[in-house]
Design a protein around this motif. Sequence first.
Motif, PDB file in Angstrom:
ATOM      1  N   GLY A 200      47.001  25.980  24.443  1.00 29.40           N
ATOM      2  CA  GLY A 200      46.037  26.272  24.066  1.00 29.40           C
ATOM      3  C   GLY A 200      46.074  27.448  24.713  1.00 29.40           C
ATOM      4  N   PHE A 201      44.750  27.824  25.567  1.00 35.23           N
ATOM      5  CA  PHE A 201      44.937  29.393  25.527  1.00 35.23           C
ATOM      6  C   PHE A 201      44.499  29.686  27.094  1.00 35.23           C
ATOM      7  CE2 PHE A 201      43.203  29.777  21.362  1.00 35.23           C
ATOM      8  CZ  PHE A 201      44.057  30.552  21.002  1.00 35.23           C
ATOM      9  N   ASP A 202      45.074  30.453  27.872  1.00 37.89           N
ATOM     10  CA  ASP A 202      45.113  31.128  28.929  1.00 37.89           C
ATOM     11  C   ASP A 202      43.922  31.506  28.969  1.00 37.89           C
ATOM     12  OD1 ASP A 202      46.471  29.111  30.721  1.00 37.89           O
ATOM     13  OD2 ASP A 202      48.392  29.974  29.881  1.00 37.89           O
ATOM     14  N   VAL A 203      42.802  31.725  29.840  1.00 32.86           N
ATOM     15  CA  VAL A 203      41.849  32.986  29.758  1.00 32.86           C
ATOM     16  C   VAL A 203      41.406  33.933  31.109  1.00 32.86           C
ATOM     17  CG1 VAL A 203      38.925  33.060  29.141  1.00 32.86           C
ATOM     18  CG2 VAL A 203      40.926  31.207  28.025  1.00 32.86           C
ATOM     19  N   VAL A 204      41.214  34.710  30.416  1.00 31.24           N
ATOM     20  CA  VAL A 204      41.033  35.395  32.150  1.00 31.24           C
ATOM     21  C   VAL A 204      39.886  36.327  31.258  1.00 31.24           C
ATOM     22  CG1 VAL A 204      41.737  37.227  33.564  1.00 31.24           C
ATOM     23  CG2 VAL A 204      43.181  35.735  33.005  1.00 31.24           C
ATOM     24  N   VAL A 205      38.855  36.704  32.217  1.00 33.01           N
ATOM     25  CA  VAL A 205      37.789  37.567  31.931  1.00 33.01           C
ATOM     26  C   VAL A 205      37.217  38.361  33.054  1.00 33.01           C
ATOM     27  CG1 VAL A 205      34.643  37.370  31.604  1.00 33.01           C
ATOM     28  CG2 VAL A 205      36.712  35.812  30.549  1.00 33.01           C
ATOM     29  N   GLU A 206      37.093  39.537  33.263  1.00 32.60           N
ATOM     30  CA  GLU A 206      36.821  40.362  33.963  1.00 32.60           C
ATOM     31  C   GLU A 206      35.075  40.944  33.724  1.00 32.60           C
ATOM     32  OE1 GLU A 206      39.419  43.449  34.702  1.00 32.60           O
ATOM     33  OE2 GLU A 206      40.979  42.269  34.982  1.00 32.60           O
ATOM     34  N   ALA A 207      33.990  40.417  34.427  1.00 35.80           N
ATOM     35  CA  ALA A 207      32.970  40.798  34.873  1.00 35.80           C
ATOM     36  C   ALA A 207      32.343  42.176  34.992  1.00 35.80           C
ATOM     37  CB  ALA A 207      31.940  39.748  35.287  1.00 35.80           C
ATOM     38  N   ALA A 208      31.493  42.853  34.808  1.00 36.03           N
ATOM     39  CA  ALA A 208      30.742  43.647  34.979  1.00 36.03           C
ATOM     40  C   ALA A 208      29.583  43.395  34.922  1.00 36.03           C
ATOM     41  CB  ALA A 208      31.193  44.697  34.604  1.00 36.03           C
ATOM     42  N   GLY A 209      28.350  45.085  35.073  1.00 39.58           N
ATOM     43  CA  GLY A 209      26.983  44.732  35.355  1.00 39.58           C
ATOM     44  C   GLY A 209      26.278  44.392  36.599  1.00 39.58           C
ATOM     45  N   ASP A 210      25.838  43.742  36.376  1.00 39.70           N
ATOM     46  CA  ASP A 210      24.692  43.549  37.852  1.00 39.70           C
ATOM     47  C   ASP A 210      25.784  43.108  38.367  1.00 39.70           C
ATOM     48  OD1 ASP A 210      22.858  44.776  35.910  1.00 39.70           O
ATOM     49  OD2 ASP A 210      20.737  42.995  35.715  1.00 39.70           O
ATOM     50  N   THR A 211      25.888  41.677  38.607  1.00 40.43           N
ATOM     51  CA  THR A 211      25.999  40.380  39.296  1.00 40.43           C
ATOM     52  C   THR A 211      27.152  39.589  38.907  1.00 40.43           C
ATOM     53  OG1 THR A 211      25.038  38.291  38.609  1.00 40.43           O
ATOM     54  CG2 THR A 211      23.696  39.983  40.083  1.00 40.43           C
ATOM     55  N   PRO A 212      28.379  40.165  38.527  1.00 40.59           N
ATOM     56  CA  PRO A 212      30.197  40.377  38.701  1.00 40.59           C
ATOM     57  C   PRO A 212      30.467  39.062  39.400  1.00 40.59           C
ATOM     58  CG  PRO A 212      30.289  42.193  39.077  1.00 40.59           C
ATOM     59  CD  PRO A 212      28.713  42.304  39.035  1.00 40.59           C
ATOM     60  N   ALA A 213      30.426  38.432  40.451  1.00 35.42           N
ATOM     61  CA  ALA A 213      31.142  37.894  41.595  1.00 35.42           C
ATOM     62  C   ALA A 213      30.117  36.715  41.507  1.00 35.42           C
ATOM     63  CB  ALA A 213      30.615  38.657  42.931  1.00 35.42           C
ATOM     64  N   ASP A 214      30.223  35.501  41.254  1.00 30.70           N
ATOM     65  CA  ASP A 214      30.181  34.321  41.403  1.00 30.70           C
ATOM     66  C   ASP A 214      29.192  33.822  39.953  1.00 30.70           C
ATOM     67  OD1 ASP A 214      29.825  31.532  42.085  1.00 30.70           O
ATOM     68  OD2 ASP A 214      27.946  32.146  43.355  1.00 30.70           O
ATOM     69  N   ALA A 215      29.595  34.646  39.053  1.00 29.06           N
ATOM     70  CA  ALA A 215      29.039  34.385  37.157  1.00 29.06           C
ATOM     71  C   ALA A 215      29.139  32.868  37.135  1.00 29.06           C
ATOM     72  CB  ALA A 215      28.759  35.653  36.684  1.00 29.06           C
ATOM     73  N   VAL A 216      28.430  32.476  35.987  1.00 24.99           N
ATOM     74  CA  VAL A 216      28.666  31.590  35.086  1.00 24.99           C
ATOM     75  C   VAL A 216      29.450  32.073  34.566  1.00 24.99           C
ATOM     76  CG1 VAL A 216      28.043  29.540  33.317  1.00 24.99           C
ATOM     77  CG2 VAL A 216      27.328  29.722  36.089  1.00 24.99           C
ATOM     78  N   VAL A 217      30.708  31.413  33.948  1.00 22.34           N
ATOM     79  CA  VAL A 217      31.744  31.310  32.434  1.00 22.34           C
ATOM     80  C   VAL A 217      31.890  30.687  31.347  1.00 22.34           C
ATOM     81  CG1 VAL A 217      33.536  33.489  31.361  1.00 22.34           C
ATOM     82  CG2 VAL A 217      32.359  34.423  33.964  1.00 22.34           C
ATOM     83  N   VAL A 218      32.045  30.644  30.477  1.00 21.37           N
ATOM     84  CA  VAL A 218      31.659  29.339  29.760  1.00 21.37           C
ATOM     85  C   VAL A 218      33.223  30.209  28.654  1.00 21.37           C
ATOM     86  CG1 VAL A 218      31.151  27.910  27.844  1.00 21.37           C
ATOM     87  CG2 VAL A 218      29.879  28.365  30.221  1.00 21.37           C
TER      88      VAL A 218
END
Length: 701
Positions: A200-218
């Motif tokens: 399987g894949f280990d996934v790491v996502v780094e978010a940016a923009g309006d509200t990067p904290a507590d964002a839903v990632v699918v």
Amino acid sequence: MTLSTTDSVATAGTAASEQPRPEYPRPDLDRSARWLNLNGTWHFEAEDADSTITVPFAWETTASGVNRAWLERGVYRRELSVPMEWEGSRVVLCFGAVHHRAVVRIDGSLVGEHTGGYESFEFDVTDFVVPGILSELTVEVEAPADKRAIPHGKQRSIPRDDYDGVSFTPTSGIWQTVWLEARGRTYARAVALRGDSLTGFDVVVEAAGDTPADAVVVARVLGTGETVELRTDPTGRAAGRIEIDAPRLWSPADPHLYRVEVTVGEGESADTVIVTSGLRSIQARGEQLFLNGERLYLRGVLDQGYWPETGLTAPDADALRHDIALARDLGYTLVRKHLKYEEPIWLHEADRTGMLVWAEPACPSRFSAEAAAAFEAQLPALVERDGNHPSIVIWGLYNEEWGLDWDIPGSDARARAAEHAYETMRALDDTRPIVENSGWSHVRTDLVDWHYYEPDLAEWKRAVAAMAEGTQDEFPVRLGPDFVVDKSYYASDAFPRSGVPILNSEYGEGFTSLERAWHLRWETQELRRHDRFAGYVYTEFADVEHEAAGLLTADRRAKEWGGLVPADVNADTVIVVDLIPLRAGADILPPAEPFPLVAHVSHHGTSPATVRLHAAWLRAGAPADGQAAVAARAQPQSSTPRIAVNPFELSAGLELTVPAAPLGGRLMVWATDEEGDLVARTFIDAAEVEEPNRRGARSDG
């Protein structure tokens, strides 16, 4: 001054054909549904220059239209207009690469600055642009002529550095694609996808923009549907794992790629990107390499990634893809991309077609704390951009102590710099072997690699055998016309003399193309003779400017190889002949009597094989290709009994009795399997050796 241009949204297959490099530059991180290509004609100002320039070609190249070297500063300008349909999206300005320092402004306002000539970078420009309204984009570039303390790889410097003889025209300014992307209000700034578990894949996502904290990632695997839902932490980071039902592994034989759709946020403002990677593991176990648990032997070629009219920038995407195909046609299974992180299109093609890659950054040329820091500073961005590619199986760092003054053994500070670079890269990515200083003087490395150029084939044969046996670890290196030193695998007595894979990563000799093909044939067979080695990398793929060591010309045409088929040299199964050849075109003198010839078989297939050797005389210079093999079978043959050969074990010697050929010729030697199909071939030239003409030579008297 402002140059008026007409912009249009460029999506795959719709870009104007006259636009340079119109293709979407990130097939591995795909947002091609909404992007705007900014390549083309820009206004350009520099010392004594006020003209236009064609982006994305360096200002030293003819393709740029400027064709000026040693400009240390240039200013690029163009108008841009964000499409109206991007209203409500975040807009990101992306640069493939700019050498060396870029200051970016929109309508005079500072957007951001970036230093590092090989890294990709981006700026969120949402607050600087209004959809449908023209803006002026300015990129101010500083490109020092004195490059000694900055990563510059094979670019020449003023003052000239120690590597000027093997360096080329500099690459300054914008030299990879510039583009805009529309993204969601909160978006995935970076996605790491690692499949080294094979399940399987280990996934790491780094978010940016309006509200990067507590964002839903699918994250959802396209085609199979496996999904994981995550939430970002207060720093905007989300990490999780996708298990794959019935996983299909990536390998050169089956380069299967998974496409994972990553969505950040919900509703109309959500961001979507499709990330590509594969399930594969690369490991060093003792002195051997393993890919997905199977032993791996690397058959590589060094490629510097230059083109005649465009320098470090490929003229088009097809040129990048074609280079991968050419390397494969030459029989290579790995490309060492030398002192240059190549474009993602090239890496994606390697992923897609199963070509293995040794990736390495550019080095500085003189040691200082500043230079070592600049070298390491580029590593995080490079791992972030390229770490998802399953084709990359080795990270290289320093090359031949460039930037370390050729003196790791004599300097604790320089040795520590190499070791610290290893530690930095290991902290960034622990899924691949790392070479801290390619060539010699290793202090901390996962592979002991060595660069050795030796014109005397008898000495090559002796030295390679001694290195394989462990009785010799030093070899002479010509660092300049009058500067030869003895270099060792190891920088200190503390480095273990066994238990780490050993491989050659640069070799090759010869002045003419015929001589180089001759050395390729005989030098490679000696490397294949010794099963302790984990592989080799021939130097090199194609000529660059004054450096004519390529199997191909600078414009990728085949050279005169004297009948050699390089793919035969680099095959899974090869013939190793017990012979020290005399010279190119005359491996032996024409035999007046029958003579014994002893040969071995080196087999790197996945299972044992049964083979039989044959030999027959053909005319001198007959092509050693498939047609010649058919012709050889029609001649009176010498053959041996069938013999079983095991993977990664040189076979016992097989003796052929070769008939006399007093007039000379080409002796074809080939191997067939149990069905009689050809599995390996080589040849031996028998010819008179003409003594050199020295008439008219100046006498000492």
